[in-house]
Design an enzyme around this catalytic site. Structure first.
Site, PDB file in Angstrom:
ATOM      1  CD  GLU A  10     -10.169 -12.730  42.823  1.00 47.21           C
ATOM      2  OE1 GLU A  10     -11.219 -12.242  43.315  1.00 47.21           O
ATOM      3  OE2 GLU A  10      -9.232 -12.025  42.406  1.00 47.21           O
TER       4      GLU A  10
ATOM      5  CD  GLU B 147     -13.693  -3.354  42.576  1.00 45.50           C
ATOM      6  OE1 GLU B 147     -14.159  -4.402  43.059  1.00 45.50           O
ATOM      7  OE2 GLU B 147     -13.255  -2.431  43.280  1.00 45.50           O
TER       8      GLU B 147
ATOM      9  CG  PHE C  88      -5.606  -6.598  35.799  1.00 47.41           C
ATOM     10  CD1 PHE C  88      -5.692  -6.407  34.435  1.00 47.41           C
ATOM     11  CD2 PHE C  88      -4.385  -6.962  36.340  1.00 47.41           C
ATOM     12  CE1 PHE C  88      -4.586  -6.578  33.627  1.00 47.41           C
ATOM     13  CE2 PHE C  88      -3.270  -7.131  35.548  1.00 47.41           C
ATOM     14  CZ  PHE C  88      -3.369  -6.937  34.187  1.00 47.41           C
TER      15      PHE C  88
ATOM     16  CB  VAL D 186      -5.741 -11.937  30.832  1.00 44.70           C
ATOM     17  CG1 VAL D 186      -5.520 -12.642  29.506  1.00 44.70           C
ATOM     18  CG2 VAL D 186      -5.305 -10.474  30.749  1.00 44.70           C
TER      19      VAL D 186
ATOM     20  N   GLY E  96      -0.135 -15.078  30.092  1.00 47.07           N
ATOM     21  CA  GLY E  96       1.257 -15.296  29.720  1.00 47.07           C
ATOM     22  C   GLY E  96       1.569 -14.943  28.278  1.00 47.07           C
TER      23      GLY E  96
ATOM     24  CD  GLU F  51       3.072 -16.513  45.978  1.00 45.61           C
ATOM     25  OE1 GLU F  51       4.042 -15.999  45.376  1.00 45.61           O
ATOM     26  OE2 GLU F  51       2.738 -16.171  47.126  1.00 45.61           O
ATOM     27  N   PRO F  52       0.727 -16.061  41.114  1.00 45.36           N
ATOM     28  CG  PRO F  52      -0.261 -17.596  39.643  1.00 45.36           C
ATOM     29  CD  PRO F  52      -0.210 -17.197  41.098  1.00 45.36           C
TER      30      PRO F  52
ATOM     31  CE1 TYR G  68      -1.326  -6.396  39.243  1.00 51.55           C
ATOM     32  CE2 TYR G  68      -1.764  -7.778  41.139  1.00 51.55           C
ATOM     33  CZ  TYR G  68      -2.195  -7.158  39.991  1.00 51.55           C
ATOM     34  OH  TYR G  68      -3.500  -7.279  39.581  1.00 51.55           O
ATOM     35  CE  LYS G  69       6.472 -10.054  45.816  1.00 47.94           C
ATOM     36  NZ  LYS G  69       7.006 -11.225  46.523  1.00 47.94           N
TER      37      LYS G  69
END
Length: 154
Positions: A27, A83, A85, A87, A93, A125-126, A131-132
């Site tokens: 991030e 808070e 998340f 991997v 994937g 975006e990933p 979430y979408k």
């Protein structure tokens, strides 16, 4: 690969903090992680616990986690707040994130929360696409505000 999900334990904290640092690097804010291992462990397993977490493992190696707590909204009531998340990159994937996220959703159902909330960076975006897939509402218009410990003490 055999991914399992379980509740986090005190002994997992050093690995969770490694993953937190990996997330902060992704991030673009590695300098923002200032919590010590002792503070982290105390907040999750001390006398006044504030967080809980699920971990994803592959062959007894923690490859991801979802850390959450109860948030109270004066408009909505008790909600689960996710808070962090993450991997680890090499396992993305491969289904670990799906298992973790769905475990957290089930926790919100089991606790009869009025909803679940989290944040995602607008450039990630990933994560947004992930979430979408769950038909999540991704809001615009709210800005985050915060104080550091130093600002509070002034």
């Amino acid at each position: 690969m055999s991914i399992t999900i379980r509740v986090a334990e005190r002994e997992d904290c050093p690995r969770l903090l490694e993953l937190i640092n990996e997330l902060a690097l992704y991030e673009k804010a590695p300098e923002e992680v200032t919590v010590t291992i002792d503070e982290f462990m105390d907040a999750g397993f001390g006398e006044n616990k504030v967080w809980k977490a699920f971990v994803a493992e592959d062959n007894n190696k923690i490859i991801g986690f979802a850390l959450y707590y109860t948030r109270y909204s004066t408009w909505k009531g008790c909600r689960l707040y996710l808070e962090d998340f993450i991997v680890t990159e090499e396992y993305r994937g491969k289904g670990a994130g799906k298992l973790l996220f769905e475990t957290v959703i089930q926790e919100a159902k089991d606790k009869n929360y009025n909803g679940m909330v989290w944040q995602v960076l607008d450039w990630n975006e990933p994560a947004i696409n992930f979430y979408k897939k769950y038909a999540a509402d991704i809001e615009a218009g709210w800005l985050n505000a915060s104080f550091s410990k130093e600002q509070i003490s002034k």
